[in-house]
Scaffold this motif. Structure first.
Motif, PDB file in Angstrom:
ATOM      1  N   GLY A 195       0.810  -1.210   0.000  1.00 46.20           N
ATOM      2  CA  GLY A 195       0.000   0.000   0.000  1.00 46.20           C
ATOM      3  C   GLY A 195       0.843   1.259   0.000  1.00 46.20           C
ATOM      4  N   ARG A 196       1.910   1.268   0.800  1.00 42.04           N
ATOM      5  CA  ARG A 196       2.754   2.461   0.879  1.00 42.04           C
ATOM      6  C   ARG A 196       3.470   2.747  -0.431  1.00 42.04           C
ATOM      7  NH1 ARG A 196       4.783   0.216   6.675  1.00 42.04           N
ATOM      8  NH2 ARG A 196       3.100   1.129   7.947  1.00 42.04           N
ATOM      9  N   ALA A 197       3.692   1.715  -1.221  1.00 45.76           N
ATOM     10  CA  ALA A 197       4.355   1.888  -2.514  1.00 45.76           C
ATOM     11  C   ALA A 197       3.384   2.329  -3.607  1.00 45.76           C
ATOM     12  CB  ALA A 197       5.046   0.587  -2.927  1.00 45.76           C
ATOM     13  N   GLY A 198       2.119   2.465  -3.271  1.00 47.35           N
ATOM     14  CA  GLY A 198       1.130   2.871  -4.266  1.00 47.35           C
ATOM     15  C   GLY A 198       0.483   1.715  -4.984  1.00 47.35           C
ATOM     16  N   GLY A 199       0.673   0.490  -4.485  1.00 44.33           N
ATOM     17  CA  GLY A 199       0.097  -0.681  -5.123  1.00 44.33           C
ATOM     18  C   GLY A 199      -1.236  -1.071  -4.526  1.00 44.33           C
ATOM     19  N   ALA A 200      -1.779  -2.178  -5.004  1.00 44.03           N
ATOM     20  CA  ALA A 200      -3.088  -2.637  -4.546  1.00 44.03           C
ATOM     21  C   ALA A 200      -3.208  -4.137  -4.733  1.00 44.03           C
ATOM     22  CB  ALA A 200      -4.206  -1.922  -5.311  1.00 44.03           C
ATOM     23  N   VAL A 201      -4.090  -4.730  -3.959  1.00 43.51           N
ATOM     24  CA  VAL A 201      -4.432  -6.150  -4.070  1.00 43.51           C
ATOM     25  C   VAL A 201      -5.580  -6.299  -5.059  1.00 43.51           C
ATOM     26  CG1 VAL A 201      -5.368  -8.148  -2.835  1.00 43.51           C
ATOM     27  CG2 VAL A 201      -3.660  -6.681  -1.734  1.00 43.51           C
ATOM     28  N   THR A 202      -5.443  -7.243  -5.981  1.00 45.13           N
ATOM     29  CA  THR A 202      -6.478  -7.452  -6.998  1.00 45.13           C
ATOM     30  C   THR A 202      -7.113  -8.829  -6.945  1.00 45.13           C
ATOM     31  OG1 THR A 202      -4.780  -8.130  -8.587  1.00 45.13           O
ATOM     32  CG2 THR A 202      -5.436  -5.798  -8.582  1.00 45.13           C
ATOM     33  N   GLY A 203      -6.538  -9.761  -6.173  1.00 47.35           N
ATOM     34  CA  GLY A 203      -7.124 -11.088  -6.118  1.00 47.35           C
ATOM     35  C   GLY A 203      -6.445 -11.954  -5.079  1.00 47.35           C
ATOM     36  N   ARG A 204      -7.097 -13.069  -4.752  1.00 48.09           N
ATOM     37  CA  ARG A 204      -6.536 -14.021  -3.805  1.00 48.09           C
ATOM     38  C   ARG A 204      -6.762 -15.432  -4.344  1.00 48.09           C
ATOM     39  NH1 ARG A 204      -8.979 -16.287   1.730  1.00 48.09           N
ATOM     40  NH2 ARG A 204      -7.201 -17.547   2.331  1.00 48.09           N
ATOM     41  N   PRO A 205      -5.856 -15.922  -5.200  1.00 49.22           N
ATOM     42  CA  PRO A 205      -6.074 -17.234  -5.805  1.00 49.22           C
ATOM     43  C   PRO A 205      -5.701 -18.406  -4.910  1.00 49.22           C
ATOM     44  CG  PRO A 205      -4.059 -16.272  -6.637  1.00 49.22           C
ATOM     45  CD  PRO A 205      -4.689 -15.234  -5.746  1.00 49.22           C
ATOM     46  N   ALA A 206      -4.820 -18.206  -3.922  1.00 48.31           N
ATOM     47  CA  ALA A 206      -4.365 -19.328  -3.097  1.00 48.31           C
ATOM     48  C   ALA A 206      -3.894 -18.792  -1.758  1.00 48.31           C
ATOM     49  CB  ALA A 206      -3.242 -20.087  -3.832  1.00 48.31           C
TER      50      ALA A 206
END
Length: 306
Positions: free
Chosen positions: A286-297
């Protein structure tokens, strides 16, 4: 306070979702979940909002279980659950535009069952007539990871956000409030100042107003009570962010225009990443400007700028 342990999260049945407050945000979330086939119920003190939600496939109930979402105005957070029956195992989250005050309000009674959240979407409209099941598609959804946040509960809320097409940004409550002061609180204040200054310039100025003025003042068409609660609830960070804007306005205008243009037209790519189910790694994303888009495993998929 020690970090909560990062434990493996076993496969569990998808929990039901119950939304308290069926206006624009809450109603849109419930409608999107119903459209996605998720079991969703809700409650609102307004019978018209309840009827509108029921027509979209939302079960109306006072019995709350699974993931309970508080989609009520900030001043109503403290009493949002009054008169309702909350399952002791339910995970509670919210959609409030500031996080530290909400955590201070709900944390003492809900403890680790509470996971603060804030989807960065919505319009200047409000109420159940403004419901849009596509509202969250592509939106960033800030989801708080405090030192004592239970990771399985955080994941359950994250899965709700992902189910309606949002991207999850892991943050702490304090980091969230500092960030949104700059990109939400201050824009609302600037929109109010711009609209008022243009009116002071006279009717000709308002008659000539076109695209740039409309874009700059759109958000102040929101309910004044909502805007006031948002900026006053985040007064410290908003004051600091506003001071940074004032400092920018003191720069030579060509320099300021060039700097702003560079930010607005920058090209930011995305590179896919896998993130372990661990607090420090998620917050680093999050601090790097990213995001979570899915949880496959047993990991999360996401992206970082790059």
């Amino acid at each position: 306070m020690a970090d909560a342990p990062s434990l493996p999260v076993s496969t569990m049945p998808v929990p039901p979702v119950c939304v308290i407050g069926l206006g624009q945000l809450g109603g849109s979330l419930a409608a999107a979940l119903a459209a996605a086939g998720r079991p969703v119920s809700g409650w609102d003190v307004d019978p018209d909002a309840r009827d509108a939600a029921a027509a979209r496939g939302v079960a109306i109930t006072r019995e709350l279980s699974g993931v309970v979402v508080l989609a009520v105005p900030l001043p109503a957070m403290a009493t949002a659950l009054d008169g309702l029956s909350l399952d002791p195992d339910a995970t509670v989250t919210d959609l409030g535009s500031v996080k530290v005050p909400v955590l201070q309000t709900l944390g003492p009674s809900l403890g680790r069952r509470f996971v603060g959240g804030h989807p960065m979407c919505g319009t200047e409209r409000s109420g159940h007539a403004a419901v849009d099941a596509a509202l969250f598609t592509g939106a960033r959804w800030a989801l708080c990871l405090e030192p004592d946040t239970e990771l399985p509960r955080w994941l359950r809320v994250a899965e709700v956000a992902l189910a309606v097409g949002a991207e999850v940004v892991p943050v702490t409550a304090a980091e969230h409030d500092d960030a949104v002061a700059a990109i939400s609180s201050v824009p609302h204040l600037l929109a109010a100042a711009l609209a008022t200054a243009a009116a002071d310039a006279g009717p000709l100025a308002l008659a000539l107003a076109a695209g740039s003025f409309g874009s700059g003042t759109r958000v102040i068409g929101s309910d004044p009570a909502f805007v006031t609660a948002m900026v006053e609830g985040n007064a410290g960070p908003a004051t600091a962010a506003l001071a940074r804007v004032r400092a920018q306005l003191d720069r030579p205008w060509p320099e300021l225009v060039a700097a702003g243009h560079a930010v607005a037209t920058r090209q930011v790519g995305r590179r896919p990443v896998r993130v372990p189910l661990e607090r420090a790694a998620l917050l680093a994303l999050g601090r790097a400007g990213g995001a979570v888009t899915g949880r496959p495993a047993a990991f999360l998929e996401g992206w970082m700028p790059g």
